[in-house]
Design a protein around this motif. Structure first.
Motif, PDB file in Angstrom:
ATOM      1  N   ASP A 371       0.878  -1.180   0.000  1.00 55.08           N
ATOM      2  CA  ASP A 371       0.000   0.000   0.000  1.00 55.08           C
ATOM      3  C   ASP A 371       0.913   1.227   0.000  1.00 55.08           C
ATOM      4  OD1 ASP A 371      -1.720   2.112   0.527  1.00 55.08           O
ATOM      5  OD2 ASP A 371      -3.029   0.919   1.827  1.00 55.08           O
ATOM      6  N   ARG A 372       1.239   1.687  -1.184  1.00 53.24           N
ATOM      7  CA  ARG A 372       2.226   2.762  -1.305  1.00 53.24           C
ATOM      8  C   ARG A 372       1.695   4.099  -0.813  1.00 53.24           C
ATOM      9  NH1 ARG A 372       2.669  -1.028  -5.218  1.00 53.24           N
ATOM     10  NH2 ARG A 372       4.730  -2.010  -5.385  1.00 53.24           N
ATOM     11  N   ALA A 373       0.386   4.283  -0.893  1.00 51.53           N
ATOM     12  CA  ALA A 373      -0.195   5.545  -0.413  1.00 51.53           C
ATOM     13  C   ALA A 373      -0.001   5.701   1.090  1.00 51.53           C
ATOM     14  CB  ALA A 373      -1.675   5.602  -0.769  1.00 51.53           C
ATOM     15  N   ARG A 374      -0.099   4.584   1.820  1.00 50.03           N
ATOM     16  CA  ARG A 374       0.070   4.630   3.278  1.00 50.03           C
ATOM     17  C   ARG A 374       1.481   4.287   3.721  1.00 50.03           C
ATOM     18  NH1 ARG A 374      -2.902   1.307   6.793  1.00 50.03           N
ATOM     19  NH2 ARG A 374      -2.906  -0.389   5.265  1.00 50.03           N
ATOM     20  N   GLY A 375       2.309   3.814   2.792  1.00 53.77           N
ATOM     21  CA  GLY A 375       3.657   3.407   3.157  1.00 53.77           C
ATOM     22  C   GLY A 375       3.691   2.122   3.953  1.00 53.77           C
ATOM     23  N   VAL A 376       2.729   1.237   3.681  1.00 55.94           N
ATOM     24  CA  VAL A 376       2.574   0.018   4.486  1.00 55.94           C
ATOM     25  C   VAL A 376       2.693  -1.233   3.614  1.00 55.94           C
ATOM     26  CG1 VAL A 376       0.940  -1.330   5.874  1.00 55.94           C
ATOM     27  CG2 VAL A 376       1.151   1.138   6.230  1.00 55.94           C
ATOM     28  N   LEU A 377       3.436  -2.204   4.107  1.00 50.91           N
ATOM     29  CA  LEU A 377       3.425  -3.540   3.523  1.00 50.91           C
ATOM     30  C   LEU A 377       2.374  -4.349   4.271  1.00 50.91           C
ATOM     31  CD1 LEU A 377       4.567  -5.694   1.606  1.00 50.91           C
ATOM     32  CD2 LEU A 377       6.240  -6.246   3.385  1.00 50.91           C
ATOM     33  N   GLU A 378       1.264  -4.607   3.615  1.00 48.46           N
ATOM     34  CA  GLU A 378       0.185  -5.375   4.234  1.00 48.46           C
ATOM     35  C   GLU A 378       0.452  -6.872   4.082  1.00 48.46           C
ATOM     36  OE1 GLU A 378      -3.580  -4.372   2.606  1.00 48.46           O
ATOM     37  OE2 GLU A 378      -3.456  -2.244   3.116  1.00 48.46           O
ATOM     38  N   VAL A 379       0.460  -7.570   5.203  1.00 52.58           N
ATOM     39  CA  VAL A 379       0.567  -9.023   5.196  1.00 52.58           C
ATOM     40  C   VAL A 379      -0.847  -9.546   5.397  1.00 52.58           C
ATOM     41  CG1 VAL A 379       1.694 -11.041   6.191  1.00 52.58           C
ATOM     42  CG2 VAL A 379       2.870  -8.822   6.193  1.00 52.58           C
ATOM     43  N   ARG A 380      -1.483  -9.884   4.309  1.00 50.65           N
ATOM     44  CA  ARG A 380      -2.896 -10.257   4.356  1.00 50.65           C
ATOM     45  C   ARG A 380      -3.118 -11.697   4.812  1.00 50.65           C
ATOM     46  NH1 ARG A 380      -5.477  -7.918  -1.195  1.00 50.65           N
ATOM     47  NH2 ARG A 380      -5.763  -5.762  -0.504  1.00 50.65           N
ATOM     48  N   GLY A 381      -2.079 -12.485   4.745  1.00 52.98           N
ATOM     49  CA  GLY A 381      -2.202 -13.864   5.194  1.00 52.98           C
ATOM     50  C   GLY A 381      -0.838 -14.519   5.263  1.00 52.98           C
ATOM     51  N   THR A 382      -0.629 -15.360   6.271  1.00 53.23           N
ATOM     52  CA  THR A 382       0.632 -16.082   6.449  1.00 53.23           C
ATOM     53  C   THR A 382       0.284 -17.543   6.696  1.00 53.23           C
ATOM     54  OG1 THR A 382       1.432 -14.081   7.571  1.00 53.23           O
ATOM     55  CG2 THR A 382       2.869 -16.026   7.595  1.00 53.23           C
ATOM     56  N   PHE A 383       0.570 -18.382   5.710  1.00 51.93           N
ATOM     57  CA  PHE A 383       0.042 -19.745   5.707  1.00 51.93           C
ATOM     58  C   PHE A 383       1.173 -20.772   5.755  1.00 51.93           C
ATOM     59  CE2 PHE A 383      -2.563 -16.823   3.259  1.00 51.93           C
ATOM     60  CZ  PHE A 383      -3.815 -16.978   3.835  1.00 51.93           C
ATOM     61  N   ARG A 384       1.011 -21.749   6.601  1.00 51.20           N
ATOM     62  CA  ARG A 384       1.985 -22.827   6.715  1.00 51.20           C
ATOM     63  C   ARG A 384       1.728 -23.847   5.612  1.00 51.20           C
ATOM     64  NH1 ARG A 384       6.254 -24.344  10.670  1.00 51.20           N
ATOM     65  NH2 ARG A 384       7.338 -25.734   9.262  1.00 51.20           N
ATOM     66  N   GLU A 385       2.770 -24.305   4.953  1.00 50.78           N
ATOM     67  CA  GLU A 385       2.629 -25.352   3.952  1.00 50.78           C
ATOM     68  C   GLU A 385       2.498 -26.717   4.630  1.00 50.78           C
ATOM     69  OE1 GLU A 385       2.140 -24.930   0.882  1.00 50.78           O
ATOM     70  OE2 GLU A 385       2.837 -22.888   0.513  1.00 50.78           O
ATOM     71  N   GLU A 386       1.705 -27.584   4.020  1.00 53.27           N
ATOM     72  CA  GLU A 386       1.497 -28.907   4.610  1.00 53.27           C
ATOM     73  C   GLU A 386       2.728 -29.791   4.465  1.00 53.27           C
ATOM     74  OE1 GLU A 386      -2.016 -30.745   3.155  1.00 53.27           O
ATOM     75  OE2 GLU A 386      -3.335 -29.101   3.736  1.00 53.27           O
ATOM     76  N   LEU A 387       3.400 -29.751   3.325  1.00 54.33           N
ATOM     77  CA  LEU A 387       4.594 -30.576   3.070  1.00 54.33           C
ATOM     78  C   LEU A 387       4.349 -32.023   3.512  1.00 54.33           C
ATOM     79  CD1 LEU A 387       7.295 -28.038   4.341  1.00 54.33           C
ATOM     80  CD2 LEU A 387       6.402 -28.297   2.025  1.00 54.33           C
ATOM     81  N   PRO A 388       3.390 -32.701   2.899  1.00 54.26           N
ATOM     82  CA  PRO A 388       2.945 -33.995   3.412  1.00 54.26           C
ATOM     83  C   PRO A 388       3.995 -35.099   3.400  1.00 54.26           C
ATOM     84  CG  PRO A 388       2.004 -33.556   1.252  1.00 54.26           C
ATOM     85  CD  PRO A 388       2.635 -32.285   1.709  1.00 54.26           C
ATOM     86  N   HIS A 389       4.981 -35.022   2.500  1.00 54.02           N
ATOM     87  CA  HIS A 389       5.978 -36.096   2.410  1.00 54.02           C
ATOM     88  C   HIS A 389       7.268 -35.773   3.146  1.00 54.02           C
ATOM     89  CE1 HIS A 389       3.451 -36.816  -1.253  1.00 54.02           C
ATOM     90  NE2 HIS A 389       3.516 -38.042  -0.788  1.00 54.02           N
ATOM     91  N   LEU A 390       7.433 -34.528   3.568  1.00 58.36           N
ATOM     92  CA  LEU A 390       8.696 -34.129   4.178  1.00 58.36           C
ATOM     93  C   LEU A 390       8.791 -34.643   5.609  1.00 58.36           C
ATOM     94  CD1 LEU A 390      11.145 -32.322   3.272  1.00 58.36           C
ATOM     95  CD2 LEU A 390      10.151 -30.545   4.717  1.00 58.36           C
ATOM     96  N   SER A 392       9.416 -34.908   9.492  1.00 63.06           N
ATOM     97  CA  SER A 392       9.229 -33.855  10.492  1.00 63.06           C
ATOM     98  C   SER A 392      10.553 -33.225  10.907  1.00 63.06           C
ATOM     99  CB  SER A 392       8.507 -34.422  11.724  1.00 63.06           C
ATOM    100  OG  SER A 392       9.238 -35.512  12.260  1.00 63.06           O
ATOM    101  N   ARG A 393      11.623 -33.998  10.898  1.00 63.24           N
ATOM    102  CA  ARG A 393      12.920 -33.451  11.324  1.00 63.24           C
ATOM    103  C   ARG A 393      13.457 -32.417  10.335  1.00 63.24           C
ATOM    104  NH1 ARG A 393      13.820 -38.409   9.062  1.00 63.24           N
ATOM    105  NH2 ARG A 393      15.383 -38.514   7.372  1.00 63.24           N
ATOM    106  N   GLN A 394      12.929 -32.408   9.111  1.00 63.64           N
ATOM    107  CA  GLN A 394      13.375 -31.448   8.108  1.00 63.64           C
ATOM    108  C   GLN A 394      12.469 -30.218   8.035  1.00 63.64           C
ATOM    109  OE1 GLN A 394      14.205 -33.180   4.260  1.00 63.64           O
ATOM    110  NE2 GLN A 394      15.122 -35.011   5.154  1.00 63.64           N
ATOM    111  N   ARG A 395      11.440 -30.189   8.846  1.00 60.93           N
ATOM    112  CA  ARG A 395      10.513 -29.059   8.817  1.00 60.93           C
ATOM    113  C   ARG A 395      10.914 -28.040   9.873  1.00 60.93           C
ATOM    114  NH1 ARG A 395       4.468 -31.638   8.129  1.00 60.93           N
ATOM    115  NH2 ARG A 395       5.081 -33.425   6.830  1.00 60.93           N
ATOM    116  N   PRO A 396      11.195 -26.822   9.467  1.00 64.72           N
ATOM    117  CA  PRO A 396      11.547 -25.805  10.460  1.00 64.72           C
ATOM    118  C   PRO A 396      10.353 -25.494  11.360  1.00 64.72           C
ATOM    119  CG  PRO A 396      11.314 -24.829   8.283  1.00 64.72           C
ATOM    120  CD  PRO A 396      11.245 -26.302   8.093  1.00 64.72           C
TER     121      PRO A 396
END
Length: 447
Positions: A371-390, A392-396
């Protein structure tokens, strides 16, 4: 017998082949440094896919940021124009892309094919207006770099036909034909993101021979072309082989379908080229040990070392690392569908989510708006990936993902000339949103 590689090794090779793993800048550098970053990226990727969406940053600007960090994007505009300093030219490579000079030249066979394709609308227009092409060239000489719509208005051509879809005037169809066939060059975009055309300095001989140019007006018959078929076929086969070699080196390790997709080569032609690359020892078949079963891939002889990556970066869905969705799924365990083509009520991860790379995995994606008019970086959503085959020890862990993501968002704020970060935490904004908002508040960079 094929060599066996671990899944982790394959991911690291793929990322390093694309230029990932180097240090990345936070402050925007000089134009000279930005030019070197652009050049280094194109030397790795050979192309930058073009996209008009500008909610955070255009897709063709992001690959350089992903690999090098902050840079002056005006450098791309400057070095995509005709002249001795030109680094890239617009072409139809993967999709509409900025391509290296080498790739643009190798795609002559595609422009030749476009020139001889049965463009119904163009053929009808040329028949009814024999001097249509020369009139288009004349308009561009008068107007300078112009969009197809501007040329059409200049010629007084306003009839767009009926129905839905691509409702273009005859002259707009002809301009599109000339660009795809190599008679026009794109030298930028208008404020509406329309291509701006000029007559090509090096129009293909296939157009000149057919009388399509400033002095010629009509599309000729394809009769009598049999004598050139063998030479054209040879050029086409040699070009496809070269493009497949570039794709193989750029990807490092890949399945045949991914090699074919890189420059939109048919799988049939790709397999023929792969057989020759195998015979010449340019690539070697390997088996990647994946939890879902071994997968045969092709390893380039110059593939980089699979050393661990200490990197955190935002990645556009149109970046060559991930633009082949089956490769993203099979190699990185991520299923991705961009939200802009999905009704708002059905979007699961926002409008235009960027993938977040941490090390050699994509543990999250984030939906951003500058949002350049307000000078804001809007984070509208932050989603964790499922990574079904990875494993667990390799998942941060969530905390590590949030910390690394915040560092990347802070870099993005500086690159975009913004002041602060705003994280949405209401329902539907993702499992990591609340924690990210809390860390931002603690650091004093969020609102």
């Amino acid at each position: 017998m094929s060599t066996a590689l671990s899944w982790t090794t394959a991911r690291r090779i793929a990322l390093r082949a694309q230029g990932m793993g180097r240090s990345r800048r936070t402050e925007i550098p000089s134009r000279a440094v930005s030019r070197r970053s652009l050049q280094a990226t194109v030397e790795r990727t050979h192309l930058l896919q073009i996209d008009s969406v500008n909610i955070f940053e255009r897709a063709h600007h992001l690959p350089v940021f992903t690999r090098s960090g902050s840079w002056d994007t005006a450098v791309l505009d400057r070095h995509s124009r005709p002249g001795p300093s030109r680094l890239v030219r617009e072409a139809l490579a993967h999709e509409a892309t900025f391509a290296s000079h080498e790739v643009h030249s190798l795609l002559d066979f595609r422009r030749r094919a476009a020139a001889t394709k049965d463009w119904g609308e163009v053929r009808e227009a040329a028949a009814s207006t024999p001097q249509l092409f020369s009139r288009i060239y004349g308009a561009l000489e008068e107007l300078g770099p112009s969009s197809a719509s501007a040329v059409s208005r200049h010629l007084g051509d306003t009839e767009r036909g009926e129905g839905w879809g691509w409702r273009r005037t005859s002259s707009q169809w002809a301009v599109e034909y000339l660009f795809r066939a190599g008679g026009l060059d794109c030298v930028g975009r208008s404020s509406q993101f329309e291509r701006l055309y000029v007559p090509a300095e090096d129009p293909g001989s296939w157009l000149v021979d057919r009388g399509v140019g400033p002095e010629g007006g009509a599309l000729e018959s394809q009769d009598g072309r049999a004598g050139t078929v063998d030479a054209e076929s040879h050029d086409r086969d040699a070009s496809i082989l070269a493009l497949m070699g570039l794709a193989a080196k750029s990807l490092g390790i890949a399945e045949v379908s991914s090699l074919a997709d890189y420059f939109r080569i048919s799988v049939r032609d790709a397999r023929t080229a792969v057989d020759q690359l195998l015979a010449e020892d340019v690539i070697t078949p390997v088996l990647v040990d994946h939890p879902a079963g071994p997968r045969e891939m092709m390893l380039h002889r110059d593939a980089p070392s699979p050393s661990p990556l200490r990197t955190a970066a935002l990645v556009s869905p149109f970046d060559p690392i991930v633009f082949h969705r089956p490769r993203l799924s099979r190699l990185f365990d991520v299923e991705y569908r961009i939200g802009i083509y999905t009704p708002a009520a059905q979007r699961a991860t926002g409008y235009y989510a960027l993938l977040f790379l941490l090390g050699d995995v994509f543990p999250a994606r984030v939906d951003l708006k500058a949002d350049r008019a307000r000078g804001v970086l809007e984070v509208r959503g932050t989603f964790r990936e499922e990574l079904p085959h990875l494993p667990s020890r390799q998942r941060p862990a969530d905390g590590a993902v949030v910390e690394a993501l915040l560092g990347e968002l802070e870099r993005a704020v500086i690159w975009q000339g913004l002041d602060r970060i705003e994280v949405r935490t209401r329902p539907g904004t993702g499992a990591l949103s609340t924690e990210l908002a809390a860390v931002c508040a603690t650091r004093g960079v969020g609102v």
